[in-house]
Design a protein around this motif. Structure first.
Motif, PDB file in Angstrom:
ATOM      1  N   TYR A 115       0.001  13.090 -12.844  1.00 61.77           N
ATOM      2  CA  TYR A 115      -0.377  12.275 -11.601  1.00 61.77           C
ATOM      3  C   TYR A 115      -1.641  12.352 -10.211  1.00 61.77           C
ATOM      4  CZ  TYR A 115       1.766   9.558 -16.147  1.00 61.77           C
ATOM      5  OH  TYR A 115       2.730   8.950 -16.743  1.00 61.77           O
ATOM      6  N   ALA A 183      -3.803  -6.484 -20.010  1.00 61.64           N
ATOM      7  CA  ALA A 183      -4.310  -6.529 -18.928  1.00 61.64           C
ATOM      8  C   ALA A 183      -3.638  -6.457 -17.308  1.00 61.64           C
ATOM      9  CB  ALA A 183      -5.098  -7.461 -18.832  1.00 61.64           C
ATOM     10  N   THR A 186      -1.329  -3.402 -17.687  1.00 61.52           N
ATOM     11  CA  THR A 186      -2.457  -1.868 -16.796  1.00 61.52           C
ATOM     12  C   THR A 186      -2.852  -2.179 -15.844  1.00 61.52           C
ATOM     13  OG1 THR A 186      -3.751  -2.624 -18.648  1.00 61.52           O
ATOM     14  CG2 THR A 186      -4.295  -1.022 -17.044  1.00 61.52           C
ATOM     15  N   ALA A 187      -2.318  -3.039 -15.125  1.00 53.12           N
ATOM     16  CA  ALA A 187      -2.332  -3.170 -13.115  1.00 53.12           C
ATOM     17  C   ALA A 187      -0.547  -2.762 -13.035  1.00 53.12           C
ATOM     18  CB  ALA A 187      -3.027  -4.327 -12.816  1.00 53.12           C
ATOM     19  N   TRP A 189       1.356  -1.044 -15.334  1.00 52.14           N
ATOM     20  CA  TRP A 189       1.550  -0.055 -14.408  1.00 52.14           C
ATOM     21  C   TRP A 189       1.098   1.532 -13.777  1.00 52.14           C
ATOM     22  CZ3 TRP A 189      -3.066   2.877 -17.523  1.00 52.14           C
ATOM     23  CH2 TRP A 189      -2.516   5.114 -17.301  1.00 52.14           C
ATOM     24  N   ALA A 190      -0.125   1.106 -13.499  1.00 48.38           N
ATOM     25  CA  ALA A 190      -1.230   1.584 -12.328  1.00 48.38           C
ATOM     26  C   ALA A 190      -0.131   1.811 -10.863  1.00 48.38           C
ATOM     27  CB  ALA A 190      -2.066   1.497 -11.882  1.00 48.38           C
ATOM     28  N   GLN A 191       0.208   0.569 -10.465  1.00 48.91           N
ATOM     29  CA  GLN A 191       1.029   0.182  -9.585  1.00 48.91           C
ATOM     30  C   GLN A 191       1.981   0.974  -9.434  1.00 48.91           C
ATOM     31  OE1 GLN A 191       1.069  -4.108  -9.205  1.00 48.91           O
ATOM     32  NE2 GLN A 191      -1.660  -4.112  -8.629  1.00 48.91           N
ATOM     33  N   PHE A 193       3.514   3.363 -10.882  1.00 44.56           N
ATOM     34  CA  PHE A 193       2.579   4.914 -10.363  1.00 44.56           C
ATOM     35  C   PHE A 193       2.477   5.315  -9.060  1.00 44.56           C
ATOM     36  CE2 PHE A 193       2.877   5.451 -14.692  1.00 44.56           C
ATOM     37  CZ  PHE A 193       4.176   6.746 -14.884  1.00 44.56           C
ATOM     38  N   GLY A 194       2.399   3.642  -8.577  1.00 46.06           N
ATOM     39  CA  GLY A 194       1.298   4.162  -6.523  1.00 46.06           C
ATOM     40  C   GLY A 194       3.270   4.405  -6.156  1.00 46.06           C
ATOM     41  N   LEU A 195       3.969   3.541  -6.534  1.00 46.01           N
ATOM     42  CA  LEU A 195       4.902   3.375  -5.799  1.00 46.01           C
ATOM     43  C   LEU A 195       5.531   4.570  -5.634  1.00 46.01           C
ATOM     44  CD1 LEU A 195       6.255   0.233  -7.342  1.00 46.01           C
ATOM     45  CD2 LEU A 195       6.436   0.455  -4.461  1.00 46.01           C
ATOM     46  N   LEU A 222       7.205  -6.635  -9.548  1.00 49.47           N
ATOM     47  CA  LEU A 222       6.585  -5.662 -11.179  1.00 49.47           C
ATOM     48  C   LEU A 222       6.156  -6.332 -12.272  1.00 49.47           C
ATOM     49  CD1 LEU A 222       5.284  -1.899 -10.402  1.00 49.47           C
ATOM     50  CD2 LEU A 222       3.262  -4.021 -10.143  1.00 49.47           C
TER      51      LEU A 222
ATOM     52  N   ALA B 190       1.490  -0.051  -1.232  1.00 49.24           N
ATOM     53  CA  ALA B 190       1.479   1.774  -2.068  1.00 49.24           C
ATOM     54  C   ALA B 190       1.352   1.287  -3.558  1.00 49.24           C
ATOM     55  CB  ALA B 190       3.722   1.828  -2.488  1.00 49.24           C
ATOM     56  N   GLY B 194      -2.095   2.471  -5.997  1.00 53.21           N
ATOM     57  CA  GLY B 194      -1.454   3.429  -7.685  1.00 53.21           C
ATOM     58  C   GLY B 194      -3.171   3.165  -7.918  1.00 53.21           C
ATOM     59  N   PHE B 214     -11.831  -5.169 -13.065  1.00 53.85           N
ATOM     60  CA  PHE B 214     -10.262  -5.419 -13.013  1.00 53.85           C
ATOM     61  C   PHE B 214      -9.559  -5.351 -12.066  1.00 53.85           C
ATOM     62  CE2 PHE B 214      -6.562  -2.155 -13.677  1.00 53.85           C
ATOM     63  CZ  PHE B 214      -5.691  -2.787 -14.300  1.00 53.85           C
TER      64      PHE B 214
END
Lengths: 233, 233
Positions: A115, A183, A186-187, A189-191, A193-195, A222, B190, B194, B214
């Motif tokens: 990642y 949709a 998906t956001a 999910w990305a967020q 991995f931001g944390l 989330l 954060a 992500g 998106f």
DNA sequence: GTCTATAGCCAGATAGAC
DNA sequence: GTCTATCTGGCTATAGAC
């Protein structure tokens, strides 16, 4: 004859595994970009050319490590979901998030491998995409079960293009979540991995100290943000 | 005398800048972990030892690049906020998010340098923390102005430990946002990275195609998630 | 401040003996 | 399948002439 081949195959697999294990160890010192076949061989008491019988190039070894890492974090997420109480989607979601975070903190260099920054000159082959989707699948599964139980709030309007992407994605993964919900997921999910990434990569240094609590709260938010609801008491 | 020194200083600065510029170019090929003083020198028609007059070690050059990158993305965020209409906090927030994303997509290797995998063996010195906080400051500023205009919904309860972290952070940055709002904003900060990181690092490959749309949607949701409100029409 | 030269390392990959 | 040997490159960093 079969037995002999079997033994050989077993030995081969064992050596291939020990090569990967040593390479994983060295990811910590060198990082993926500087992972060196020679150093791995040295540490195993082999000569570098012998490694080429197991992994024809450095990139192939990297690919093997990447697949293992995706499988490890994916299976951690899957197990966390399976172990969480079936009734509460928010709890199940949060459990998956914590599993990802725990795995990442326990294996920061493997986390960076999959990642983090792309490895210059390395292009991940198709074979990695399946394992790479396991975490997402686990999260989608939670949302689908929530929808089945009437515990997924309807997703608000999304643009046609975004919906098309989401629909394609659900189909490709062989799942059945509603595209609008996909949709949003998906956001999230990305967020997620931001944390996790900020914590693992040190951006929270001197910023967040109560990390588990902080994460727990953010992960639950989330989940609720994508419409997951706890059942009424 | 002053003039001569001035000219020397100018020449020195110019060369130091061209070294950084070439190093930035090479980040793309090699990545931060393999950035090589020799290669930079070669490309500039210098000999490697000459570089040491400007940057005493590879790590010092890396530090200079890191500071520049943080400053670049930070100033992009600041300018976006300044250029956005003052009346609508959600629009201002989203503008900052888009600025970060645009900068990241335009400078993926510098993005990787500061928000990607840590460089093995490199520890960022204190001097990087100021520039590193500029994006966060810009986001906090938006939230503070929103609060001033009554356009920041009160933040829900946070645990005492999380609140303590947030309070410390606000104080250290010399800002004035309410700690509970700061805690939420930290998570959103954060999460923003992500979204950006997944796009820059390729996780959205074959997953999200309508990326700008998106992102726009997700960023606005993030802003609303921390309580930002648009003024009533 | 730039140069040559050098020390003391490291790498990926292949050929060919055994 | 493992070995030695080799090719062909790379690197950080320093010493010391100019």
């Amino acid at each position: 004859m079969t037995r002999v081949t079997g033994a050989r195959e077993r030995a081969r697999t064992e050596i291939a595994e020990s090569i990967k294990a040593e390479a994983r160890r060295q990811l910590a010192d060198a990082g993926a970009a500087r992972l060196s076949l020679r150093a791995v061989a040295r540490e195993l008491g082999m000569v570098s050319s012998a490694l080429y019988r197991y992994y024809p190039s450095r990139d192939d070894l990297l690919t093997a490590l990447i697949i293992d890492a995706y499988d490890a974090v994916g299976s951690a997420a899957e197990r966390a979901v399976a172990a969480a109480p079936a009734a509460d989607p928010v709890v199940r979601w949060t459990a998956a998030c914590h599993a990802v975070r725990r795995w990442a903190l326990a294996h920061p260099h493997e986390y960076a491998l999959i990642y983090g920054s792309p490895v210059p000159g390395y292009a991940a082959p198709e074979a990695t995409t399946g394992p790479a989707s396991r975490v997402a699948r686990a999260l989608i599964g939670v949302a689908e079960e929530a929808a089945d139980s009437g515990l997924l709030a309807p997703a608000p309007f999304e643009s046609a293009d975004v919906l098309r992407d989401a629909e394609q994605l659900v189909r490709r993964l062989g799942m059945r979540l509603h595209p609008a919900a996909m949709a949003r997921l998906t956001a999230a999910w990305a967020q997620l991995f931001g944390l996790v990434g900020f914590e693992v990569f040190g951006q929270f240094h001197d910023v967040v100290h109560a990390r588990e609590e902080f994460f727990d709260r953010a992960a639950a938010d989330l989940g609720r943000g994508i419409g997951l609801r706890s059942p009424a008491a």
